[in-house]
Design an enzyme around this catalytic site. Structure first.
Site, PDB file in Angstrom:
ATOM      1  N   LYS A 175      44.037  26.552  64.294  1.00 20.65           N
ATOM      2  CA  LYS A 175      43.857  27.269  65.567  1.00 20.65           C
ATOM      3  C   LYS A 175      44.997  26.856  66.487  1.00 20.65           C
ATOM      4  O   LYS A 175      44.960  25.800  67.103  1.00 20.65           O
ATOM      5  CB  LYS A 175      42.504  26.911  66.180  1.00 20.65           C
ATOM      6  CG  LYS A 175      41.877  27.958  67.076  1.00 20.65           C
ATOM      7  CD  LYS A 175      42.669  28.323  68.312  1.00 20.65           C
ATOM      8  CE  LYS A 175      42.549  27.316  69.435  1.00 20.65           C
ATOM      9  NZ  LYS A 175      43.520  27.627  70.550  1.00 20.65           N
ATOM     10  N   GLY A 228      46.522  17.560  72.178  1.00 20.31           N
ATOM     11  CA  GLY A 228      46.369  18.286  73.439  1.00 20.31           C
ATOM     12  C   GLY A 228      45.979  17.353  74.561  1.00 20.31           C
ATOM     13  O   GLY A 228      46.400  16.195  74.588  1.00 20.31           O
ATOM     14  N   SER A 229      45.148  17.851  75.472  1.00 18.80           N
ATOM     15  CA  SER A 229      44.825  17.080  76.671  1.00 18.80           C
ATOM     16  C   SER A 229      43.746  16.031  76.397  1.00 18.80           C
ATOM     17  O   SER A 229      42.921  16.173  75.493  1.00 18.80           O
ATOM     18  CB  SER A 229      44.334  18.028  77.765  1.00 18.80           C
ATOM     19  OG  SER A 229      43.153  18.675  77.351  1.00 18.80           O
ATOM     20  N   VAL A 232      40.075  17.584  76.755  1.00 17.41           N
ATOM     21  CA  VAL A 232      39.541  18.286  75.581  1.00 17.41           C
ATOM     22  C   VAL A 232      39.372  17.301  74.419  1.00 17.41           C
ATOM     23  O   VAL A 232      38.374  17.341  73.701  1.00 17.41           O
ATOM     24  CB  VAL A 232      40.448  19.479  75.191  1.00 17.41           C
ATOM     25  CG1 VAL A 232      39.977  20.115  73.890  1.00 17.41           C
ATOM     26  CG2 VAL A 232      40.466  20.516  76.315  1.00 17.41           C
ATOM     27  N   GLY A 233      40.331  16.395  74.270  1.00 15.78           N
ATOM     28  CA  GLY A 233      40.255  15.411  73.186  1.00 15.78           C
ATOM     29  C   GLY A 233      39.007  14.546  73.279  1.00 15.78           C
ATOM     30  O   GLY A 233      38.358  14.255  72.274  1.00 15.78           O
ATOM     31  N   CYS A 284      54.624  14.990  75.186  1.00 17.01           N
ATOM     32  CA  CYS A 284      53.670  13.885  75.315  1.00 17.01           C
ATOM     33  C   CYS A 284      54.403  12.553  75.445  1.00 17.01           C
ATOM     34  O   CYS A 284      53.826  11.571  75.876  1.00 17.01           O
ATOM     35  CB  CYS A 284      52.685  13.876  74.169  1.00 17.01           C
ATOM     36  SG  CYS A 284      53.439  14.190  72.598  1.00 17.01           S
ATOM     37  N   GLN A 331      49.790  25.911  84.676  1.00 15.19           N
ATOM     38  CA  GLN A 331      50.500  24.632  84.597  1.00 15.19           C
ATOM     39  C   GLN A 331      51.432  24.451  85.792  1.00 15.19           C
ATOM     40  O   GLN A 331      51.585  23.346  86.305  1.00 15.19           O
ATOM     41  CB  GLN A 331      51.301  24.528  83.297  1.00 15.19           C
ATOM     42  CG  GLN A 331      50.488  24.100  82.100  1.00 15.19           C
ATOM     43  CD  GLN A 331      49.934  22.690  82.227  1.00 15.19           C
ATOM     44  OE1 GLN A 331      48.723  22.495  82.271  1.00 15.19           O
ATOM     45  NE2 GLN A 331      50.797  21.698  82.306  1.00 15.19           N
ATOM     46  N   GLU A 385      48.803  12.004  83.597  1.00 15.99           N
ATOM     47  CA  GLU A 385      49.823  12.822  82.938  1.00 15.99           C
ATOM     48  C   GLU A 385      50.046  14.101  83.753  1.00 15.99           C
ATOM     49  O   GLU A 385      49.110  14.853  84.004  1.00 15.99           O
ATOM     50  CB  GLU A 385      49.369  13.179  81.513  1.00 15.99           C
ATOM     51  CG  GLU A 385      50.451  13.925  80.748  1.00 15.99           C
ATOM     52  CD  GLU A 385      50.094  14.160  79.271  1.00 15.99           C
ATOM     53  OE1 GLU A 385      49.018  14.697  79.007  1.00 15.99           O
ATOM     54  OE2 GLU A 385      50.916  13.796  78.415  1.00 15.99           O
TER      55      GLU A 385
HETATM   56  P1  NAI Z   1      44.395  21.792  76.012  1.00 13.32           P
HETATM   57  O1  NAI Z   1      44.007  20.445  75.581  1.00 13.32           O
HETATM   58  O2  NAI Z   1      43.413  22.581  76.813  1.00 13.32           O
HETATM   59  O3  NAI Z   1      44.776  22.687  74.733  1.00 13.32           O
HETATM   60  C1  NAI Z   1      45.254  22.186  73.491  1.00 13.32           C
HETATM   61  C2  NAI Z   1      44.593  22.963  72.352  1.00 13.32           C
HETATM   62  O4  NAI Z   1      43.193  22.734  72.373  1.00 13.32           O
HETATM   63  C3  NAI Z   1      44.764  24.485  72.437  1.00 13.32           C
HETATM   64  O5  NAI Z   1      44.895  25.013  71.146  1.00 13.32           O
HETATM   65  C4  NAI Z   1      43.452  24.915  73.046  1.00 13.32           C
HETATM   66  O6  NAI Z   1      43.103  26.254  72.765  1.00 13.32           O
HETATM   67  C5  NAI Z   1      42.488  23.961  72.388  1.00 13.32           C
HETATM   68  N1  NAI Z   1      41.230  23.766  73.110  1.00 13.32           N
HETATM   69  C6  NAI Z   1      41.011  23.852  74.447  1.00 13.32           C
HETATM   70  N2  NAI Z   1      39.724  23.636  74.722  1.00 13.32           N
HETATM   71  C7  NAI Z   1      39.086  23.397  73.541  1.00 13.32           C
HETATM   72  C8  NAI Z   1      37.747  23.108  73.170  1.00 13.32           C
HETATM   73  N3  NAI Z   1      36.776  23.031  74.076  1.00 13.32           N
HETATM   74  N4  NAI Z   1      37.468  22.902  71.870  1.00 13.32           N
HETATM   75  C9  NAI Z   1      38.433  22.970  70.928  1.00 13.32           C
HETATM   76  N5  NAI Z   1      39.707  23.268  71.226  1.00 13.32           N
HETATM   77  C10 NAI Z   1      40.046  23.471  72.513  1.00 13.32           C
HETATM   78  O7  NAI Z   1      45.768  21.696  76.804  1.00 13.32           O
HETATM   79  P2  NAI Z   1      46.397  22.733  77.849  1.00 13.32           P
HETATM   80  O8  NAI Z   1      45.309  23.386  78.643  1.00 13.32           O
HETATM   81  O9  NAI Z   1      47.328  23.597  77.129  1.00 13.32           O
HETATM   82  O10 NAI Z   1      47.213  21.750  78.793  1.00 13.32           O
HETATM   83  C11 NAI Z   1      46.560  20.969  79.765  1.00 13.32           C
HETATM   84  C12 NAI Z   1      47.131  19.568  79.844  1.00 13.32           C
HETATM   85  O11 NAI Z   1      46.976  18.921  78.600  1.00 13.32           O
HETATM   86  C13 NAI Z   1      48.616  19.440  80.100  1.00 13.32           C
HETATM   87  O12 NAI Z   1      48.936  19.507  81.422  1.00 13.32           O
HETATM   88  C14 NAI Z   1      48.924  18.094  79.520  1.00 13.32           C
HETATM   89  O13 NAI Z   1      48.610  17.094  80.434  1.00 13.32           O
HETATM   90  C15 NAI Z   1      48.004  18.007  78.358  1.00 13.32           C
HETATM   91  N6  NAI Z   1      48.667  18.341  77.082  1.00 13.32           N
HETATM   92  C16 NAI Z   1      49.186  17.350  76.334  1.00 13.32           C
HETATM   93  C17 NAI Z   1      49.858  17.653  75.172  1.00 13.32           C
HETATM   94  C18 NAI Z   1      50.432  16.580  74.334  1.00 13.32           C
HETATM   95  O14 NAI Z   1      51.415  16.801  73.642  1.00 13.32           O
HETATM   96  N7  NAI Z   1      49.841  15.436  74.307  1.00 13.32           N
HETATM   97  C19 NAI Z   1      50.068  19.018  74.719  1.00 13.32           C
HETATM   98  C20 NAI Z   1      49.440  20.006  75.564  1.00 13.32           C
HETATM   99  C21 NAI Z   1      48.777  19.663  76.697  1.00 13.32           C
HETATM  100 MG    MG Z   2      43.159  23.754  78.613  1.00 11.47          MG
END
Ligand code: NAI
Ligand code: MG
Length: 494
Positions: A175, A228-229, A232-233, A284, A331, A385
């Protein structure tokens, strides 16, 4: 009209069962649509899981070198397509062409590396305490796995999950982020092209709650790999805990670069500018804190400002642009609100701090490269972050304090120190609570043959890439063969 793309389930391209769609837009020019994609739900996820389940038995029995061969073939295809895909990546998620190329190259490198793993995948032989008994360990695939990825590395991060899953003998549901569905589709198509058997890799597009959460919840998915964030993690970690699933998390960080007075100032300034502003700070491993010794601070600050002041902000397709747009309007607002938080907390904006709106910027998500001074370790902008083109300087008087400041956050992914003093170097190596430590190199730019991951809230102890990559997707099985012709009881029982 933009092209309409589909999900890939059991080797067939299909729309979302509810027929809904969403668009992928160019962050430099939001009215440019790159494609229309299925907005999937639990029903689509279930179909993908059934396909993955159906393919599993045959796939896990396919010899690992044969499984690995698909990775090598995809690597060779990507080499041919790197120019075309870099341009599409820049249009889909904004970063500069050079960086898009680097992203795809990282995917290629890792595919090569994991292809080799198909002929290693070593276990151990261990002596038995009993005569006529032989013991060894073998790896076993974990089963059907869910791979959920972010948008900042649209090829590299998916590859970090797909490649080890494939070579391990797992079948998967991928996904991708809703912001980069096009590059994800191209990658999956490449696996289709090289003849990967149907059901081994399934692609389900869509949003986190609609399409990501059902993967986590599905009883037949044995493991989740998520980048990801933190927010959510943490949720995924809790659900996987309750459901007894393996889960590996890579959740970003609050990275740091320490600059000591004996640093080579040319290198330190360039590393800070690159580490903080590459991918517009949306990595990240981005350098979001600069802990600078009083003895270096005025020269470092002055030279950094000159360097940052000369950065051209714009569309990543233009060759002289150094700072590209941030991914989306949400963002952009988030980053701008952090800049306000920093000002309210008493940090001083040395340069930048604003959205760019004039000519060439009307349709995109552009923010000036921003450097704060007088940042203190406890401020929110020094703890949370931001994921945007924002960094800040914290002053320090000695290396021990610098390391304490570096460690004073809840995250622990990447840390760097610029110094030539051997004592400083080894204090940094041994005391920094970060999964990745650099001496005289920037916080960004990890190489795939090293394990990637962090301490504390950055994750939950797993590592991607490197020799550890298989651990996410494989179990250890302890096997013993007794050829003594007797029933032998261990631990001296007769
Ligand atoms: P996010 O954590 O919401 O999204 C990352 C992935 O998780 C996407 O594929 C999204 O569709 C999926 N996702 C979202 N909610 C979910 C759920 N409830 N269950 C399962 N999967 C889910 O990140 P987003 O909204 O794109 O960015 C928000 C913040 O996250 C950023 O500002 C940053 O701080 C952080 N981030 C960190 C990253 C890293 O490389 N560590 C990468 C992207 C975001
Ligand atoms: Mg998000």
């Amino acid at each position: 009209m933009a092209e309409t793309y589909q999900n890939f389930i059991g080797g067939t391209w299909v729309p979302a069962s509810k027929g809904e769609t969403f668009d992928s837009a160019n962050p430099a020019s939001m009215d440019e649509v790159l494609g229309t994609f299925p907005r999937s739900t639990a029903e689509d996820v279930d179909a993908a899981v059934q396909a993955a389940k159906g393919a599993y038995h045959e796939w896990m029995q396919t010899p690992a070198p044969e499984r690995a061969d698909y990775l090598l073939r995809v690597a060779l295809l990507l080499e041919e397509r790197i120019d075309e895909w870099s341009e599409l990546m820049t249009r889909e998620m904004g970063k500069t062409l050079k960086e898009s190329r680097g992203d795809i190259q990282e995917g290629i490198d890792f595919l090569h590396y994991m292809a080799g793993e198909g002929r290693r995948m070593q276990g151990m032989t261990v002596p038995s305490e009993l005569r006529g008994k032989f013991s060894m360990t073998v790896r076993h695939p974990i089963g059907v796995v869910g791979l959920i990825t972010p948008w900042n590395f649209p090829i590299a991060i998916p590859t970090w999950k797909i490649a080890p899953a494939i070579v391990a003998g797992c079948t998967s549901i991928f996904k991708p982020a809703e912001d980069t569905p096009l590059l994800a589709t191209l990658l999956v198509k490449a696996f289709e092209e090289v003849g990967l058997p149907p059901g081994v890799l399934n692609l389900v597009h869509g949003f986190g709650e609609d399409a990501g959460a059902p993967i986590v919840e599905h009883p037949d998915v044995r493991a989740i790999s998520f980048t990801g964030s933190l927010e959510v993690g943490r949720m995924i970690n809790e659900r996987c805990g309750a459901l007894m699933k393996r889960c590996s998390l890579e959740l970003g960080s609050k990275n740091v670069m320490i600059v000591m007075p004996d640093a080579n100032m040319d290198l330190a300034v360039e590393a800070a500018a690159w580490g903080a502003f590459a991918t517009s700070g949306q990595r990240c491993t981005a350098t979001s804190r600069l802990v600078v010794h009083e003895g270096a601070k005025s020269e470092f600050t002055e030279r950094l400002l000159t360097r940052v002041g000369g950065m051209k902000v714009g569309n990543g397709l233009e060759p002289d642009v150094e700072l590209a747009p941030v991914i989306n309007a949400e963002q952009k607002q988030r980053v701008l609100s952090y800049i306000e938080i920093g000002k309210d907390e008493g940090a001083k904006v040395l340069i930048g701090g604003n959205e760019l709106t004039g000519e060439g910027y009307e349709k995109g998500n552009f923010i000036e490269p921003t450097v704060f001074d007088e940042m203190t370790p406890d401020m929110r902008i020094a703890q949370e972050e931001i994921f945007g083109p924002v960094t800040g300087i914290i002053r320090t008087d000695d290396v021990d304090e610098a390391i304490r400041i570096a460690n004073s956050v809840d995250y622990g992914l990447s840390a760097a120190i610029y110094t030539h003093d051997i004592t400083n170097v080894f204090k940094a190596i041994t005391q920094l609570e970060f999964g990745i430590v650099y001496v005289n190199a920037p916080t960004i730019g990890a190489e795939i043959q090293l394990p990637f991951g962090g301490m504390k809230n950055t994750g939950n102890g797993h590592r991607e890439a490197g020799p550890q990559a298989l651990d996410e997707f494989m179990e250890w099985k302890a096997v013993s063969v007794d050829f003594s012709g007797k029933v032998q009881k261990a631990q001296g029982i007769d």
